[in-house]
Design a protein around this motif. Structure first.
Motif, PDB file in Angstrom:
ATOM      1  N   THR A 213       0.832  -1.210   0.000  1.00  0.00           N
ATOM      2  CA  THR A 213       0.000   0.000   0.000  1.00  0.00           C
ATOM      3  C   THR A 213       0.871   1.266   0.000  1.00  0.00           C
TER       4      THR A 213
ATOM      5  N   THR B   2      -1.987   3.774  -5.341  1.00  0.00           N
ATOM      6  CA  THR B   2      -3.106   2.944  -4.886  1.00  0.00           C
ATOM      7  C   THR B   2      -4.417   3.505  -5.413  1.00  0.00           C
TER       8      THR B   2
ATOM      9  N   TYR C  95      -2.443   8.058  -3.482  1.00  0.00           N
ATOM     10  CA  TYR C  95      -3.759   7.417  -3.388  1.00  0.00           C
ATOM     11  C   TYR C  95      -4.740   8.145  -4.308  1.00  0.00           C
TER      12      TYR C  95
END
Ligand code: SAM
Length: 297
Positions: free
Chosen positions: A141, A145, A166
């Motif tokens: 992660t 992502t 992200y």
């Protein structure tokens, strides 16, 4: 109002064409704010290719008394006036329009966003949270992502990941509003789109969808997974189990159509690991030599 599935190469082309084109605000139609790009400012072959892709893979949408074929890419609609493709200012196609999708209130989840999290207060759901966080923590992660159907960020807020890399997507503007109201999620990048209309120039190291979010994606669009993942990248998708009636559906009386993990495997020739976590079927996989374009449908 859904795009048809197009080959990934064409989809990437659309995204690139959009990014490199100059979009001019249409001042004469302030009551219908939109932008346009001119054929004369584009490489002609590229302009024609984009128009033909809109017409082939778009959907019919009504504005005023007329119907147009629109293609949705992220949170924008693209359309032409439908004239023949030749390059003539009077009778041909010389511009492409675009308009921001104002999706708030249009998606079923908009109606339940306000009370969504209160449907998950029982202890059993806390156990599911722990199980889900544990499953996700086995993936990388720390890279780029993508979270599909991030909703109000009920899971996201408990994860450790690289905030700068992200991207969360969700077609419900109201769910995204809830997401950004969570202090630790306020600055994260989100796009108000479904997965079917999502385009991004870069690949991802990890793609995930929690608590049934994967079940809302039309199965043929999972064929994009290998294309959007970096080599070595992985994915984790949680589908509603066949013997489970989604609590949000009971709670809201909604009959949103959704798909099962079986449909994912039927459509996508991708070798995956299947497991069960509470009310969900979890599909996980890694992009390696076996997850190549030759193996896709
Ligand atoms: C059950 S909620 C899960 C939300 C969040 N992942 C969580 O764990 O709380 C499903 C979410 O998927 C979103 N969704 C629905 N259709 C979608 C689609 N086609 N692509 C991406 N997300 C979608 C909904 O708006 C909703 O926020």
């Amino acid at each position: 109002m859904d795009n048809k599935f197009m080959p990934f190469e064409d989809w990437q082309f659309c995204n690139e064409y959009i990014w490199k084109s100059r979009w001019i605000f249409a001042k004469t139609m302030a009551d219908n704010p939109h932008f346009y790009t001119l054929r004369k400012d584009s490489v002609d072959d590229e302009f024609v290719r984009f128009v033909l892709l809109i017409r082939k893979y778009g959907f019919r949408m009504k504005y005023g008394r007329s119907w147009y074929i629109c293609l949705r890419v992220n949170d924008w609609y693209y359309w032409t006036m439908g004239c023949p493709i030749h390059n003539c200012p009077k009778t041909g196609t010389i511009l492409i329009n675009r308009k921001e999708c104002k999706l708030a209130g249009e998606h079923s989840y908009d109606d339940i966003a306000e009370d969504y999290e209160s449907a998950f207060t029982e202890d059993i759901f806390a156990d599911e949270d722990v199980q889900t966080a544990d499953l996700i923590s086995r993936h990388n992660t720390s890279g780029r992502t993508l979270e599909i159907g991030c909703g109000s960020g009920m899971v996201t807020r408990n994860l450790i990941f690289n905030h700068d890399r992200y991207v969360g997507i969700d077609p419900s503007a109201n769910m995204l509003e809830k997401f950004h109201a969570v202090p630790q999620l306020a600055d994260l990048k989100t796009v108000n789109t479904d997965f079917e209309s999502f385009a991004d120039g870069d690949r991802f190291n990890f793609v995930f969808a929690t608590y049934g979010a994967a079940s809302y994606v039309r199965p043929e669009f999972w064929n994009r997974l290998p294309d959007i993942l970096e080599r070595g990248g992985s994915f984790l998708l949680m589908f509603y189990a066949d013997d489970y009636v989604p609590v949000t559906h009971i709670y809201s009386g909604s009959e949103m159509p959704y798909f099962s993990a079986t449909e994912f495997t039927a459509y996508c020739d991708i070798s995956v690991k299947k497991s069960r976590a509470g009310n969900y079927v979890v599909i996980e996989g890694v992009k390696n030599e076996n997850l190549s374009s030759e193996k896709r449908l």
